[in-house]
Design a protein around this motif. Structure first.
Motif, PDB file in Angstrom:
ATOM      1  N   ALA A 181       0.824  -1.204   0.000  1.00  0.00           N
ATOM      2  CA  ALA A 181       0.000   0.000   0.000  1.00  0.00           C
ATOM      3  C   ALA A 181       0.862   1.259   0.000  1.00  0.00           C
ATOM      4  CB  ALA A 181      -0.926   0.000   1.217  1.00  0.00           C
ATOM      5  N   LEU A 182       1.953   1.217   0.751  1.00  0.00           N
ATOM      6  CA  LEU A 182       2.850   2.374   0.824  1.00  0.00           C
ATOM      7  C   LEU A 182       3.424   2.709  -0.559  1.00  0.00           C
ATOM      8  CD1 LEU A 182       4.187   4.387   2.794  1.00  0.00           C
ATOM      9  CD2 LEU A 182       6.088   2.759   2.980  1.00  0.00           C
ATOM     10  N   ILE A 183       3.682   1.689  -1.355  1.00  0.00           N
ATOM     11  CA  ILE A 183       4.205   1.928  -2.705  1.00  0.00           C
ATOM     12  C   ILE A 183       3.066   2.169  -3.695  1.00  0.00           C
ATOM     13  CG2 ILE A 183       5.520   0.900  -4.609  1.00  0.00           C
ATOM     14  CD1 ILE A 183       7.035  -0.740  -2.514  1.00  0.00           C
ATOM     15  N   GLY A 184       2.010   1.365  -3.589  1.00  0.00           N
ATOM     16  CA  GLY A 184       0.953   1.391  -4.596  1.00  0.00           C
ATOM     17  C   GLY A 184       0.096   2.640  -4.578  1.00  0.00           C
ATOM     18  N   LEU A 185      -0.241   3.148  -3.375  1.00  0.00           N
ATOM     19  CA  LEU A 185      -1.132   4.311  -3.309  1.00  0.00           C
ATOM     20  C   LEU A 185      -0.544   5.539  -4.007  1.00  0.00           C
ATOM     21  CD1 LEU A 185      -2.669   4.038   0.297  1.00  0.00           C
ATOM     22  CD2 LEU A 185      -3.858   3.842  -1.902  1.00  0.00           C
ATOM     23  N   PRO A 186       0.702   5.947  -3.713  1.00  0.00           N
ATOM     24  CA  PRO A 186       1.248   7.103  -4.447  1.00  0.00           C
ATOM     25  C   PRO A 186       1.351   6.856  -5.953  1.00  0.00           C
ATOM     26  CG  PRO A 186       2.576   6.608  -2.503  1.00  0.00           C
ATOM     27  CD  PRO A 186       1.640   5.465  -2.692  1.00  0.00           C
ATOM     28  N   VAL A 187       1.698   5.615  -6.328  1.00  0.00           N
ATOM     29  CA  VAL A 187       1.805   5.309  -7.756  1.00  0.00           C
ATOM     30  C   VAL A 187       0.453   5.467  -8.437  1.00  0.00           C
ATOM     31  CG1 VAL A 187       2.209   3.447  -9.409  1.00  0.00           C
ATOM     32  CG2 VAL A 187       3.809   3.817  -7.528  1.00  0.00           C
ATOM     33  N   VAL A 188      -0.596   4.933  -7.828  1.00  0.00           N
ATOM     34  CA  VAL A 188      -1.938   5.038  -8.417  1.00  0.00           C
ATOM     35  C   VAL A 188      -2.381   6.489  -8.520  1.00  0.00           C
ATOM     36  CG1 VAL A 188      -4.371   4.536  -7.965  1.00  0.00           C
ATOM     37  CG2 VAL A 188      -2.679   2.725  -7.765  1.00  0.00           C
ATOM     38  N   LEU A 189      -2.098   7.285  -7.497  1.00  0.00           N
ATOM     39  CA  LEU A 189      -2.547   8.672  -7.494  1.00  0.00           C
ATOM     40  C   LEU A 189      -1.770   9.532  -8.490  1.00  0.00           C
ATOM     41  CD1 LEU A 189      -3.040   9.247  -3.655  1.00  0.00           C
ATOM     42  CD2 LEU A 189      -4.794   8.848  -5.386  1.00  0.00           C
ATOM     43  N   VAL A 190      -0.466   9.312  -8.620  1.00  0.00           N
ATOM     44  CA  VAL A 190       0.371  10.159  -9.471  1.00  0.00           C
ATOM     45  C   VAL A 190       0.376   9.666 -10.922  1.00  0.00           C
ATOM     46  CG1 VAL A 190       2.699  11.030  -9.860  1.00  0.00           C
ATOM     47  CG2 VAL A 190       1.811  10.843  -7.529  1.00  0.00           C
ATOM     48  N   ALA A 191       0.659   8.384 -11.128  1.00  0.00           N
ATOM     49  CA  ALA A 191       0.772   7.861 -12.492  1.00  0.00           C
ATOM     50  C   ALA A 191      -0.562   7.868 -13.226  1.00  0.00           C
ATOM     51  CB  ALA A 191       1.344   6.449 -12.459  1.00  0.00           C
ATOM     52  N   GLY A 192      -1.650   7.810 -12.484  1.00  0.00           N
ATOM     53  CA  GLY A 192      -2.956   7.779 -13.146  1.00  0.00           C
ATOM     54  C   GLY A 192      -3.531   9.136 -13.489  1.00  0.00           C
ATOM     55  N   MET A 193      -2.808  10.221 -13.204  1.00  0.00           N
ATOM     56  CA  MET A 193      -3.349  11.557 -13.435  1.00  0.00           C
ATOM     57  C   MET A 193      -3.770  11.816 -14.881  1.00  0.00           C
ATOM     58  SD  MET A 193      -3.850  12.982 -10.647  1.00  0.00           S
ATOM     59  CE  MET A 193      -4.346  14.563 -11.342  1.00  0.00           C
ATOM     60  N   PRO A 194      -2.991  11.391 -15.916  1.00  0.00           N
ATOM     61  CA  PRO A 194      -3.468  11.624 -17.285  1.00  0.00           C
ATOM     62  C   PRO A 194      -4.834  11.000 -17.556  1.00  0.00           C
ATOM     63  CG  PRO A 194      -1.146  10.998 -17.301  1.00  0.00           C
ATOM     64  CD  PRO A 194      -1.642  10.784 -15.903  1.00  0.00           C
ATOM     65  N   ILE A 195      -5.078   9.834 -16.965  1.00  0.00           N
ATOM     66  CA  ILE A 195      -6.361   9.167 -17.172  1.00  0.00           C
ATOM     67  C   ILE A 195      -7.446   9.837 -16.340  1.00  0.00           C
ATOM     68  CG2 ILE A 195      -7.595   6.985 -16.850  1.00  0.00           C
ATOM     69  CD1 ILE A 195      -4.946   5.562 -17.418  1.00  0.00           C
ATOM     70  N   TYR A 196      -7.131  10.195 -15.095  1.00  0.00           N
ATOM     71  CA  TYR A 196      -8.136  10.816 -14.240  1.00  0.00           C
ATOM     72  C   TYR A 196      -8.588  12.163 -14.787  1.00  0.00           C
ATOM     73  CZ  TYR A 196      -6.059   7.400 -11.021  1.00  0.00           C
ATOM     74  OH  TYR A 196      -5.568   6.260 -10.461  1.00  0.00           O
ATOM     75  N   ARG A 197      -7.638  12.935 -15.322  1.00  0.00           N
ATOM     76  CA  ARG A 197      -8.005  14.257 -15.862  1.00  0.00           C
ATOM     77  C   ARG A 197      -8.977  14.124 -17.025  1.00  0.00           C
ATOM     78  NH1 ARG A 197      -2.583  16.174 -14.433  1.00  0.00           N
ATOM     79  NH2 ARG A 197      -1.753  15.168 -16.302  1.00  0.00           N
TER      80      ARG A 197
END
Length: 773
Positions: free
Chosen positions: A198-214
């Protein structure tokens, strides 16, 4: 329509704004309202039927970039940011087309250039920009530099996100493998592994997914469901499930699935951008030919270096030795030697005389010369060619239309399937909601229609770009589909099968007679008259010469040059000939020969090998047509055919069930070119013929025609393969996901792999084998 509830919302107005089940219903409501049929909606309680939020902040004034059209109205070219698939293109075009004064709205996904034309005032441009902003798209005046800047910024953002996602996925996967194989692992150790993931995955999901979330958020604000919304929900739901299992120390988490899904999706988008960049290369190359500085000459002849965009029609420029001519121009004096291979595909440089039109993009291989600009950069041949390429890449062929319609209905269905899967496992099967979410999220991920959405546009873009690089300009986007199905070829003779440059044959006339006839011939632009004048370049132009169209030339002193009928002689017009007569002297015949193109017979054989029956129609006399047909290997031919008769022959072929390919280069071929199932024109054809044709063979001659047919047929096969694969993938994957046999991680791997397969298959449309096989 116009009242079906949005998921989780009723049909009643919310905040004074009506709710719709989808963007299509909202668009239909707007169209009905625009037609004055609002009474249809008066039975409902909705106020204005719009989900679009108000525009935030002032809209910049775009009117300085609006161009006035010669026939009235205005036009504008914009770059639209935020496009992800063909459905976005459809939404923009339909929204603008619903405006009553919009005459044309065309958006190219590959270059993101929106071409807009309307009949109202220039200030209407700001309204259109505001409309696109409400739909969630950002706009700017289109330019090649703007496109490159946007491409670079978006490309860097995608690569950065891909790097973060790949790093996180690899590290989370190591922790997940430890949990999978560690059967004797204690609960405390397993819980520590979950928290590390979770410590690794949560920041990755939040940051790397920004192009898709936007992109998903922009679509949500505009009231439309997009593929990015399905992906975002899948990633966030998988992460939420994993966090819930971590908090309660469950046996498994799926941070590996969320991060792997992001990494694979972003990798697919990077590859898709690479494929589209390859397809855009032809347009980029054309636009690059116009960039840079040129040397402008003022009224006093002083030279000044200025940007290309600063020159207007009528201004003079100096082209140095080795410099590229960046604008359409006319040579003022002397002679110019130009290498036009970048735009015409000609392998050898060509000489141009004073007064001749010079092609933009050519390189000066001789001495410096001066030329007068005939068109500004935005109005020139290179810009027009780039627009044709974009139109061809994005035109709505039958397959593209089917794919886009399917995607519009498919995206809402994806969310419905996921919801039904969750409810079925939770309420029907009695599983805890945490476990019921697993197959629902897998179904949401595996059914994302990314591959289906690009199945056809990717093939079309790659094929159009490949044809351009080999000397074939596709001027009509549906031409590829029609070219692939052509079964009968109709060829013109002069300028198509032949070089269109007749030469004078030796004859019994004297040098004095040749000189007198050539002096009359200088007053005409007829090909035979020009050939006669070229045979005696020292002959001075005669004065007082009158040209009678279709007959010949008549001088004030009674001398005449033209057809045998015009001179009243009994001699027949055998092949290419001109007759000359002076008062009191017997008429003299000048015979000409038009050489067969070197590749003509090979092209005719290749067309036959592709299953196309070939015939020759020409307006020339029978002996000349018979000779050319025999040498080219064409059995069916007709001579002395009028333009109307050519068009009638095309109509007869179509009425008989054939799909004729018409190839011609002259004004007299324009009607037949327009009526044919598909048409082509050699690069040295007339402007009217090129505008009527679906394909322009920029390289001189017909050698590229068989390869273009092979490429078109290969592109259609690949498009069918992509559609069939996408459908088969969903038929197999969706039931497995709904049945709970696919985890989110496997769903991510399978879904991303399907998109990569479609992209890889589409790239085959530009392979050399498609050209030569």
């Amino acid at each position: 329509m116009g009242g079906a509830p949005v998921a989780g919302a009723g049909a009643a107005p919310v905040d004074g704004r009506a709710r719709f089940c989808c963007a299509g219903c909202e668009g239909a409501h707007a169209l009905v309202s625009g037609l004055g049929l609002d009474a249809f909606y008066r039975r409902r309680e909705a106020a204005d039927g719009s989900l679009r939020p108000p525009v935030e902040g002032p809209v910049p004034d775009i009117t300085p970039h609006v161009r006035a059209e010669p026939r009235g109205g205005h036009s504008l070219e914009l770059m639209v940011a935020g496009l992800t698939c063909g459905a976005c293109v459809w939404l923009v075009e339909q929204a603008l087309a619903a405006e009553p004064d919009v005459a044309r709205a065309r958006l190219a996904l590959s270059t993101r250039r929106l071409t807009l034309a309307w009949d109202g005032p220039a200030a209407r441009a700001n309204d259109f920009v505001a409309l696109l902003a409400r739909l969630g798209f950002r706009t700017a005046p289109w330019s090649a530099a703007c496109l490159r800047a946007s491409e670079d910024a978006e490309g860097r953002a995608l690569l950065r996100a891909l790097g973060i996602a790949a790093f996180g996925a690899m590290n989370v996967m190591m922790l997940s493998v430890a949990v999978w194989v560690g059967g004797d692992m204690g609960e405390a150790t397993r819980n520590a592994m979950h928290w590390l993931a979770a410590l690794i995955g949560l920041p990755v999901v939040l940051v790397a997914g920004m192009p898709i979330y936007r992109n998903a958020l922009a679509g949500l604000r505009a009231g439309r469901l997009t593929m990015d919304m399905a992906v975002a929900l899948g990633v966030l739901a998988t992460t939420a499930m994993s966090l819930s299992e971590t908090l309660r120390n469950g046996p498994y988490t799926w941070f590996d699935g969320a991060t792997a899904l992001l990494a694979l999706l972003l990798a697919g988008r990077v590859l898709d951008r690479a494929a589209r960049r390859r397809a855009r290369q032809a347009v980029a190359e054309l636009l690059a030919l116009q960039e840079g500085m040129v040397t402008r000459l003022d009224a006093e002849g002083a030279a000044q270096a200025v940007p290309v965009a600063a020159l207007q029609a009528g201004e003079r420029l100096l082209v140095a030795a080795g410099e590229r001519l960046r604008l359409d121009a006319v040579l003022e004096a002397g002679e110019a030697l130009l290498d036009a291979s970048a735009t015409t595909g000609e392998s050898l440089p060509r000489s141009f005389a004073a007064g001749e039109a010079l092609p933009a993009g050519a390189v000066n291989m001789g001495a410096p010369f001066t030329a007068r600009v005939t068109a500004a950069a935005a109005d020139g041949s290179l810009a027009a060619m780039a627009r044709l390429l974009e139109r061809a890449e994005q035109a709505k062929s039958r397959f593209v239309d089917i794919a886009e319609r399917a995607v519009r209905f498919y995206v809402p269905a994806v969310h419905a399937v996921a919801l039904a899967t969750f409810l079925g496992w939770w309420l029907g099967a009695g599983l805890p909601w945490q476990e019921a979410l697993v197959p629902a999220v897998a179904a949401l991920i595996v059914t994302c229609p990314c591959g289906f959405a690009i199945a056809v546009p990717a093939v079309q873009a790659v094929a159009v770009g490949a044809l351009f690089r080999r000397g074939v300009l596709v001027a009509n986007g549906t031409a590829l589909e029609r070219l692939a199905s052509a079964d009968h070829a109709v060829l013109d003779k002069t300028g198509t099968l032949t070089e269109g440059r007749p030469t004078l044959l030796p004859g019994p006339w004297s040098e004095a007679t040749l000189r007198e006839a050539a002096s009359l011939a200088r007053a005409s632009r007829h090909p035979l008259a020009r050939a006669l004048a070229a045979a005696c370049p020292e002959a001075p132009a005669a004065a007082g010469v009158e040209e009678l169209p279709g007959q010949g030339l008549r001088a004030a002193d009674g001398r005449r040059l033209g057809s045998a009928r015009f001179l009243g002689t009994a001699g027949p017009d055998r092949g290419l000939s001109l007759w000359y007569a002076a008062p009191g002297e017997a008429p003299v015949a000048f015979r000409f020969a038009d050489r067969l193109r070197p590749e003509a017979s090979a092209v005719v054989r290749a067309l036959g090998g592709l299953g196309l029956a070939t015939e020759l129609l020409s307006g020339d006399a029978q002996p000349a047509v018979a000779s050319i047909a025999s040498r080219a290997g064409i059995e069916r031919w007709a001579a002395a055919v009028l333009p109307a008769e050519k068009a009638a022959r095309i109509e007869a072929l179509r009425a008989a069930g054939h799909r004729p390919l018409m190839v011609g280069d002259g004004i007299n071929d324009a009607a037949a070119l327009a009526l044919a199932h598909v048409s082509a024109c050699p690069g040295d054809g007339t402007d009217l013929a090129q505008s009527a044709a679906d394909l322009v063979l920029r390289a001189e001659g017909l050698a590229t025609l068989p390869g273009a047919i092979r490429t078109a047929r290969r592109a259609q096969r690949l498009a069918r393969q992509n559609i069939a694969f996408s459908l088969a993938y969903n038929v197999v994957a969706v039931p497995l996901a709904v049945a709970g046999l696919v985890t989110p991680l496997i769903a991510a791997l399978v879904m991303a792999s399907s998109s990569l397969v479609v992209i890889g298959n589409s790239l085959r449309a530009g392979k050399e084998a498609a050209w030569t096989s």
